[in-house]
Design a protein around this motif. Structure first.
Motif, short mmCIF file in Angstrom:
data_model
loop_
_atom_site.label_atom_id
_atom_site.label_comp_id
_atom_site.label_asym_id
_atom_site.label_seq_id
_atom_site.Cartn_x
_atom_site.Cartn_y
_atom_site.Cartn_z
N UNK A 1 47.77 28.81 59.29
CA UNK A 1 48.89 29.76 59.25
C UNK A 1 48.69 30.89 60.25
N UNK A 2 47.43 31.35 60.32
CA UNK A 2 47.16 32.42 61.28
C UNK A 2 47.33 31.92 62.72
N UNK B 1 51.77 30.40 44.90
CA UNK B 1 52.37 30.03 43.61
C UNK B 1 51.76 28.74 43.07
N UNK B 2 51.67 27.76 44.05
CA UNK B 2 51.07 26.48 43.60
C UNK B 2 49.63 26.67 43.16
N UNK B 3 48.89 27.49 43.96
CA UNK B 3 47.50 27.76 43.60
C UNK B 3 47.40 28.49 42.27
N UNK C 1 57.40 31.12 63.21
CA UNK C 1 56.64 30.43 62.17
C UNK C 1 55.96 31.40 61.18
N UNK C 2 56.10 32.71 61.50
CA UNK C 2 55.47 33.69 60.60
C UNK C 2 56.11 33.63 59.22
N UNK D 1 54.55 32.69 55.90
CA UNK D 1 54.56 33.57 54.74
C UNK D 1 55.11 32.83 53.52
N UNK D 2 56.26 32.15 53.82
CA UNK D 2 56.86 31.40 52.70
C UNK D 2 55.91 30.32 52.19
#
Length: 285
Positions: A98-99, A121-123, A108-109, A113-114
């Protein structure tokens, strides 16, 4: 006297036989006591060995169950820890991606983020599931510990009941054995008393018969002695009578001889007078 000696020998033989019988019964009683003691010790040893084997088997089963439970707990903990490490590794990889994606593109930020939020949320959902599973496992482990304590308490109570029942059975057996031995001793003492009473009655009857026989024999001896004395006295009286008759006869004979002598003297005197008168008459004539 021969009958008395025979009775004394019979009495001595009866007492010796009784002593021998008492000694034999005592030996048999000692053998029975030793056999009962060895049998009781053998039964106690067998029961103790069975109890030890049973306790050892229960202890081995308990150790096996405890080891299995620990292994299962450790296996589940390791599995959860591996899942958690894998999730953390995946999370760190996704964060790195992601970074990198954020650095590549500003569009893509938001996606990152999403995606990050979605992953969080899943975690979080997975972590909640893991926490719930961990809580369920802790509850299961607590239930297992409680069941184990309850099982040990039940086993201890059963062992106490078994020991109490065994102790009660041993006590009842000991009490019955004591009562049986007391009955045997009373029976033996009663038999000895009966034998002594019979022996005393026998000896008393024998003594009475012997005293009656002795009195009868003494009476007969006295009667025979009295009869002999009477016969001797009768012989003496008869001899005295014969002697008295002989003395009287001798006295009569002496008196008769004296009378004959006197008569002869008187006759001679009469003859002399007659001769004198005859001579006088002749002279006168």
């Amino acid at each position: 006297r021969c009958i008395y000696d025979q009775k004394i020998l019979q009495k001595a033989f009866g007492e010796w036989k009784e002593q021998w019988t008492v000694c034999r019964e005592r030996k048999l009683s000692l053998r029975a006591d030793n056999h009962y003691r060895h049998l009781l010790l053998d039964l106690i040893f067998k029961a103790w060995r069975a109890y030890v084997c049973k306790q050892q088997g229960k202890r081995n089963k308990y150790y096996i169950a405890e080891s299995h439970a620990k292994k299962q707990t450790m296996l589940r903990t390791c599995q959860h820890w591996l899942v958690y490490v894998d999730v953390q590794r995946t999370k760190h990889g996704m964060q790195s991606v992601a970074l990198a994606f954020r650095e590549r593109s500003s569009l893509r930020i938001s996606w990152a983020m999403w995606r990050r939020q979605h992953y969080q949320k899943c975690s979080g959902h997975k972590m909640n599931i893991l926490a719930l599973q961990h809580w369920a496992q802790r509850l299961q482990f607590r239930a297992w510990l409680q069941w184990q304590e309850l099982y040990l308490y039940t086993q201890n109570e059963k062992q106490k009941d078994t020991r109490a029942e065994t102790h009660h059975q041993h006590w009842e057996l000991k009490r019955c054995m004591g009562a049986w031995l007391t009955y045997l001793n009373l029976k033996r003492v009663k038999k000895c008393q009966n034998d002594l009473a019979q022996e005393f009655h026998r000896s008393r009857t024998l003594r009475k018969c012997f005293s009656d026989w002795q009195l009868s024999w003494e009476c007969r001896r006295r009667m025979h002695a009295h009869q002999r004395d009477l016969e001797k006295q009768a012989a003496r009286i008869a001899l005295w009578r014969v002697f008295a008759h002989w003395k009287h006869y001798v006295a009569l004979c002496v008196e008769e001889a004296q009378q004959c002598e006197l008569a002869e003297k008187h006759y001679k005197c009469h003859l002399l007078v007659l001769q004198k008168f005859w001579n006088c008459w002749k002279s006168r004539l």
